[in-house]
Design a protein around this motif. Structure first.
Motif, PDB file in Angstrom:
ATOM      1  N   THR A 163      36.532  63.723  66.431  1.00 35.50           N
ATOM      2  CA  THR A 163      37.903  63.246  66.208  1.00 35.50           C
ATOM      3  C   THR A 163      38.900  64.165  66.891  1.00 35.50           C
ATOM      4  OG1 THR A 163      38.026  64.491  64.126  1.00 35.50           O
ATOM      5  CG2 THR A 163      37.349  62.194  63.986  1.00 35.50           C
ATOM      6  N   ALA A 164      38.474  65.413  67.202  1.00 36.10           N
ATOM      7  CA  ALA A 164      39.365  66.361  67.866  1.00 36.10           C
ATOM      8  C   ALA A 164      39.523  66.060  69.348  1.00 36.10           C
ATOM      9  CB  ALA A 164      38.836  67.794  67.687  1.00 36.10           C
ATOM     10  N   VAL A 165      38.711  65.158  69.880  1.00 38.22           N
ATOM     11  CA  VAL A 165      38.748  64.859  71.307  1.00 38.22           C
ATOM     12  C   VAL A 165      39.762  63.745  71.579  1.00 38.22           C
ATOM     13  CG1 VAL A 165      37.391  64.128  73.305  1.00 38.22           C
ATOM     14  CG2 VAL A 165      36.348  65.559  71.543  1.00 38.22           C
ATOM     15  N   SER A 166      40.448  63.877  72.689  1.00 35.48           N
ATOM     16  CA  SER A 166      41.449  62.889  73.089  1.00 35.48           C
ATOM     17  C   SER A 166      40.835  61.491  73.177  1.00 35.48           C
ATOM     18  CB  SER A 166      42.027  63.290  74.449  1.00 35.48           C
ATOM     19  OG  SER A 166      42.669  62.194  75.064  1.00 35.48           O
ATOM     20  N   PRO A 167      41.525  60.473  72.651  1.00 27.62           N
ATOM     21  CA  PRO A 167      41.009  59.093  72.767  1.00 27.62           C
ATOM     22  C   PRO A 167      40.736  58.689  74.212  1.00 27.62           C
ATOM     23  CG  PRO A 167      42.836  59.184  71.209  1.00 27.62           C
ATOM     24  CD  PRO A 167      42.759  60.530  71.851  1.00 27.62           C
ATOM     25  N   ALA A 168      41.540  59.209  75.138  1.00 30.62           N
ATOM     26  CA  ALA A 168      41.311  58.881  76.554  1.00 30.62           C
ATOM     27  C   ALA A 168      39.958  59.406  77.021  1.00 30.62           C
ATOM     28  CB  ALA A 168      42.436  59.476  77.405  1.00 30.62           C
ATOM     29  N   LEU A 169      39.589  60.591  76.556  1.00 33.96           N
ATOM     30  CA  LEU A 169      38.298  61.160  76.936  1.00 33.96           C
ATOM     31  C   LEU A 169      37.158  60.437  76.228  1.00 33.96           C
ATOM     32  CD1 LEU A 169      39.049  64.994  77.060  1.00 33.96           C
ATOM     33  CD2 LEU A 169      39.193  63.285  78.869  1.00 33.96           C
ATOM     34  N   LEU A 170      37.408  59.966  75.007  1.00 28.12           N
ATOM     35  CA  LEU A 170      36.385  59.194  74.295  1.00 28.12           C
ATOM     36  C   LEU A 170      36.069  57.902  75.057  1.00 28.12           C
ATOM     37  CD1 LEU A 170      37.494  59.573  70.547  1.00 28.12           C
ATOM     38  CD2 LEU A 170      35.603  60.716  71.703  1.00 28.12           C
ATOM     39  N   GLU A 171      37.087  57.293  75.608  1.00 33.83           N
ATOM     40  CA  GLU A 171      36.861  56.064  76.375  1.00 33.83           C
ATOM     41  C   GLU A 171      36.082  56.357  77.660  1.00 33.83           C
ATOM     42  OE1 GLU A 171      37.369  52.995  75.373  1.00 33.83           O
ATOM     43  OE2 GLU A 171      38.023  53.897  73.478  1.00 33.83           O
ATOM     44  N   ILE A 172      36.393  57.502  78.286  1.00 33.36           N
ATOM     45  CA  ILE A 172      35.648  57.891  79.492  1.00 33.36           C
ATOM     46  C   ILE A 172      34.173  58.095  79.146  1.00 33.36           C
ATOM     47  CG2 ILE A 172      35.353  59.742  81.196  1.00 33.36           C
ATOM     48  CD1 ILE A 172      38.395  60.112  81.111  1.00 33.36           C
ATOM     49  N   TYR A 173      33.916  58.722  78.006  1.00 32.88           N
ATOM     50  CA  TYR A 173      32.537  58.926  77.570  1.00 32.88           C
ATOM     51  C   TYR A 173      31.861  57.588  77.270  1.00 32.88           C
ATOM     52  CZ  TYR A 173      28.693  59.935  74.374  1.00 32.88           C
ATOM     53  OH  TYR A 173      27.467  59.963  73.753  1.00 32.88           O
ATOM     54  N   ALA A 174      32.590  56.690  76.609  1.00 31.63           N
ATOM     55  CA  ALA A 174      32.014  55.377  76.271  1.00 31.63           C
ATOM     56  C   ALA A 174      31.634  54.602  77.529  1.00 31.63           C
ATOM     57  CB  ALA A 174      33.007  54.577  75.434  1.00 31.63           C
ATOM     58  N   ASP A 175      32.365  54.835  78.621  1.00 28.48           N
ATOM     59  CA  ASP A 175      32.074  54.161  79.894  1.00 28.48           C
ATOM     60  C   ASP A 175      31.119  54.977  80.751  1.00 28.48           C
ATOM     61  OD1 ASP A 175      33.788  52.123  79.169  1.00 28.48           O
ATOM     62  OD2 ASP A 175      35.513  52.996  80.177  1.00 28.48           O
ATOM     63  N   ASP A 176      30.415  55.938  80.129  1.00 29.63           N
ATOM     64  CA  ASP A 176      29.433  56.787  80.827  1.00 29.63           C
ATOM     65  C   ASP A 176      30.073  57.654  81.910  1.00 29.63           C
ATOM     66  OD1 ASP A 176      27.337  55.799  79.278  1.00 29.63           O
ATOM     67  OD2 ASP A 176      27.025  54.106  80.635  1.00 29.63           O
ATOM     68  N   GLY A 177      31.350  58.013  81.705  1.00 29.91           N
ATOM     69  CA  GLY A 177      32.037  58.863  82.671  1.00 29.91           C
ATOM     70  C   GLY A 177      31.784  60.338  82.453  1.00 29.91           C
ATOM     71  N   MET A 178      31.210  60.720  81.309  1.00 31.88           N
ATOM     72  CA  MET A 178      30.835  62.107  81.041  1.00 31.88           C
ATOM     73  C   MET A 178      29.659  62.112  80.079  1.00 31.88           C
ATOM     74  SD  MET A 178      33.664  63.671  78.360  1.00 31.88           S
ATOM     75  CE  MET A 178      35.109  63.270  79.339  1.00 31.88           C
ATOM     76  N   THR A 179      29.002  63.232  79.968  1.00 31.99           N
ATOM     77  CA  THR A 179      27.839  63.346  79.084  1.00 31.99           C
ATOM     78  C   THR A 179      28.270  63.715  77.670  1.00 31.99           C
ATOM     79  OG1 THR A 179      27.518  65.706  79.509  1.00 31.99           O
ATOM     80  CG2 THR A 179      26.473  64.152  81.040  1.00 31.99           C
ATOM     81  N   ILE A 180      27.360  63.533  76.729  1.00 30.31           N
ATOM     82  CA  ILE A 180      27.658  63.908  75.340  1.00 30.31           C
ATOM     83  C   ILE A 180      27.889  65.409  75.228  1.00 30.31           C
ATOM     84  CG2 ILE A 180      25.200  64.100  74.781  1.00 30.31           C
ATOM     85  CD1 ILE A 180      28.049  63.040  72.393  1.00 30.31           C
ATOM     86  N   ALA A 181      27.168  66.221  76.033  1.00 30.23           N
ATOM     87  CA  ALA A 181      27.359  67.676  75.992  1.00 30.23           C
ATOM     88  C   ALA A 181      28.760  68.051  76.454  1.00 30.23           C
ATOM     89  CB  ALA A 181      26.307  68.367  76.860  1.00 30.23           C
ATOM     90  N   GLN A 182      29.268  67.350  77.471  1.00 24.72           N
ATOM     91  CA  GLN A 182      30.641  67.618  77.931  1.00 24.72           C
ATOM     92  C   GLN A 182      31.646  67.205  76.868  1.00 24.72           C
ATOM     93  OE1 GLN A 182      30.278  65.266  81.493  1.00 24.72           O
ATOM     94  NE2 GLN A 182      30.120  67.069  82.817  1.00 24.72           N
ATOM     95  N   LEU A 183      31.420  66.052  76.229  1.00 27.93           N
ATOM     96  CA  LEU A 183      32.328  65.591  75.175  1.00 27.93           C
ATOM     97  C   LEU A 183      32.352  66.588  74.020  1.00 27.93           C
ATOM     98  CD1 LEU A 183      34.114  63.105  74.372  1.00 27.93           C
ATOM     99  CD2 LEU A 183      32.164  62.335  73.028  1.00 27.93           C
TER     100      LEU A 183
END
Length: 707
Positions: A163-183
């Motif tokens: 929940t501490a992560v920016s919603p914009a970054l959560l969407e990038i993660y959901a679209d496989d734009g970053m790994t779970i370790a990066q998130l």
């Protein structure tokens, strides 16, 4: 006319008593994985059977139904139900919802079993986080959620931490734009804008490892293990309104203190409070700083105090602790490895004994009135109070005895009427002008070479003090050069009349190095053995064994080592010429080779503070290339200078690499013409003047996301 599309017929479903079901041998699952049968049974008991079981009628030899049904898909659910039946928590005849397939159809039972397991898609971590968040908002606690899904509370906290992560970054993660370790790395900070800036800075880079994200998000914070944080205490810091960043996904050593100005204020206030209490003892002055440099008390006379005697209770406790220690030592002296509880007890006893033996000291009130105290923070975050130092101008106006008083470092320091004040650090850091950012392979700055050679001088002293034979030879060498006129006594590394060398320029933390502490401990041990009255000194030295005399000789002579580089006056107007500096360093190399000095073994490591952050990018890359290889240098050559220096520190940590001023010259040194004059000669490259022409790059822009 178009052909009609063949309609699909789904297998019918029906409730079948559990005792009419048997596990099929065609189930493809053989290896246990995922949720255990026990946990699945508890889930069924809590929520019921969420998914029906696929079954096939069992036929007899004539192809007729027997009334029994085999389970080719859903074997784990069957075993969980079987466990509940055996535990008397489910009736044998309880109805089980089943999908009944045609046993004589074209699809094999193995295909059905395989399809059910392969086509099952695991839940996306972000969906799991959102579900946990909904349950938390619905009134369930972290512990209740963990218990409901048979996972640890920490696993729940980890998902909720997102929940501490920016919603914009959560969407990038959901679209496989970053790994779970990066998130997970982004969850270290609660500042969404900062997170997004960091991602924008690294998203197009080939290097965006989680550790790099964490470092960029926490570079303006202070680790909880920092001595300032330990001194103040996390509880006091948080009570004052300070935020602590924590990493639930890997060890964070206690976290990071985000409000550095608040921490600095709390440190200052606590040190001031301690100083106010000490001031009540009647001292003339008190110097307060987070840390003082090595040799801060040079030129000051240290008072001889009288330790306060142990009380009867303290003596009894000390005797009991020593008795217990001896008993445990005897009991486990043959053991290859101590049990954890015994090892812990040894540590507790040693700490308790050390605490009792560290007796407070009583000083003469007359001396207290003219002396002062240094108040700082020790390496482990404890308050460090060093009492009883008298400045030359505060000495009583009486005729001193012949000779001079020994300084606290064991050298004979003559009173000059003025004392160099301790360098006050700000926030534990020495104030330094910003270094040039050019990338050219420019000579090392004079100040940096001075700092490096200060380290080498101190380490060389420590090494020489443990080699009495070489120490004796070094002093004899100096005496011969003094006595015979055909030799010159200038420009030597052994300054034997013994005069301790002050380090006007030094790196932060020199006082806390292994070699500095070794010298201090050895000096204090001899100080305890030697008489207080100078009239008794000769007899005391005569009473020492030959070995003890040699050890003391080596210790005293080590204080004469001067392997410092200093910037000489080119026109011979200074205390030493350029040629004299060359001779001194060459002489120091002879001495270092004789005692086998290795600065890596002595404990020196290249860090951002003591080297890598003080030189150009070209020199950083050269260091990594020499210490870790060409491949490692290519990994960091695209980074900004600050990041490059930090990465270089990590890459060189165990490489054994040393900068030129700390290395021994390869092979035998060429003989030095001791009859030569003091005319200028070209210094080695690393000692060359800053005036030498070098190419300069444009100044690097700062990384906005890392400011």
């Amino acid at each position: 006319m178009a052909n009609a599309v063949q309609k699909i017929t789904l297998s019918p479903s029906r409730d079948i008593p559990f005792n009419k079901l048997v596990l099929a041998q065609t189930n493809v699952r053989r290896i246990k994985a995922g949720v255990s049968i026990e946990e699945l049974a508890e889930s069924i008991a809590r929520r019921g059977l969420i998914q029906s079981i696929h079954v096939r009628p069992v036929l007899d030899a004539g192809g007729e139904g027997t009334g029994m049904f085999e389970v080719p898909a859903g074997g784990r659910r069957y075993r969980a139900l079987e466990m509940l039946v055996n535990q008397k928590r489910l009736a044998k005849t309880a109805s089980v919802p089943c999908v009944v397939s045609n046993p004589s159809g074209p699809i094999l039972a193995q295909e059905i079993s395989l399809a059910e397991n392969i086509e099952h898609a695991p839940l996306h971590p972000l969906d799991q986080y959102r579900a946990f968040k909904d349950m938390l908002d619905g009134g369930m606690s972290d512990e209740e959620i963990a218990a409901a899904f048979f996972i640890s509370t920490n696993a729940v906290k980890q998902r909720l931490k997102l929940t501490a992560v920016s919603p914009a970054l959560l969407e990038i993660y959901a679209d496989d734009g970053m790994t779970i370790a990066q998130l997970e790395a982004f969850s270290v900070s609660n500042n969404h804008a900062r997170q997004e800036l960091v991602w924008d800075a690294i998203k197009n880079s080939w290097s965006k490892e989680p550790y790099q994200i964490r470092r960029m998000l926490t570079e303006n914070t202070v680790r909880a293990s920092d001595k300032r944080a330990v001194f103040v205490g996390l509880e006091a810091y948080e009570t004052a309104g300070g935020d602590v960043l924590r990493d639930l996904f890997q060890s964070d050593d206690g976290g990071w203190l985000q409000d550095v100005p608040l921490l600095e204020r709390l440190v200052t206030e606590k040190l001031q409070m301690m100083a106010d209490e000490i001031a009540n003892e009647g001292w003339k002055w008190i110097e307060v700083a987070v840390s003082f440099p090595y040799g801060a008390a040079n030129g000051l006379r240290e008072l001889d105090g009288t330790p306060i005697d142990l009380t009867s209770d303290e003596q009894a406790t000390l005797d009991a602790l020593r008795e217990e220690f001896d008993k445990l030592q005897t009991q486990y002296e043959e053991a290859d490895e101590l049990p954890d509880d015994v090892d812990q007890r040894f540590g507790e006893i040693e700490t308790a004994i050390k605490s009792i033996e560290a007796r407070p000291v009583r000083f003469d009130p007359t001396e207290i009135a003219r002396a002062g105290v240094f108040v700082s923070i020790d390496m482990d975050g404890a308050l460090l109070v060093e009492r009883g130092f008298v400045r030359a101008e505060d000495e009583a106006p009486t005729t001193p005895e012949a000779g001079t008083d020994p300084g606290v470092d064991g050298s004979d320091v003559q009173a000059t009427g003025s004392v160099q004040r301790a360098v006050i650090t700000i926030g534990g850091q020495l104030a330094d002008p910003d270094e040039d950012e050019e990338d050219g392979h420019k000579p090392l700055p004079d100040r940096l070479v001075m700092e490096l050679t200060a380290d080498r001088t101190l380490a060389l002293r420590d090494k020489l003090a443990n080699d009495s034979a070489t120490a004796f030879l070094a002093v004899l060498h100096k005496f011969v050069r003094d006595l015979f006129s055909r030799y010159r006594a200038q420009g030597v590394a052994m300054e034997v009349f013994v005069r301790g060398t002050v380090f006007p320029v030094q790196s932060e933390g020199l006082r806390d190095t292994t070699y500095a502490r070794s010298i201090q401990a050895r000096h204090e041990a001899w100080e305890k053995r030697l008489p207080t009255d100078v009239a008794d000194l000769w007899d005391a030295l005569s009473a020492l064994t030959g070995t003890e005399q040699a050890e003391l000789f080596a210790h005293c002579s080590s204080f004469g080592v001067n392997a410092l580089y200093e910037r000489a006056d080119r026109y011979g107007n200074g205390a030493i010429s350029t040629h004299g500096v060359q001779q001194r360093l060459a002489d120091a190399n002879h001495l270092a080779r004789a005692v086998g000095l290795d600065m890596i073994d002595a404990g020196w490591r290249p860090t951002v503070g003591n080297y890598l952050g003080r030189v150009t990018k070209a020199r950083i890359l050269e260091a990594v290339r020499e210490g870790a290889g060409e491949g490692a240098s290519q990994l960091i050559n695209h980074l900004k200078k600050g990041d490059m220096a930090k990465e270089a520190e990590r890459l060189l940590a165990d490489s054994g690499w040393l900068p030129e001023p700390l290395r021994l010259a390869d092979g035998d040194l060429k003989a030095i013409d001791t009859n030569a004059g003091d005319e200028d000669e070209a210094l080695p490259e690393f000692l060359a003047s800053d005036n030498d022409a070098v190419l300069a790059d444009q100044e690097e822009k700062r990384l906005d996301a890392a400011e």
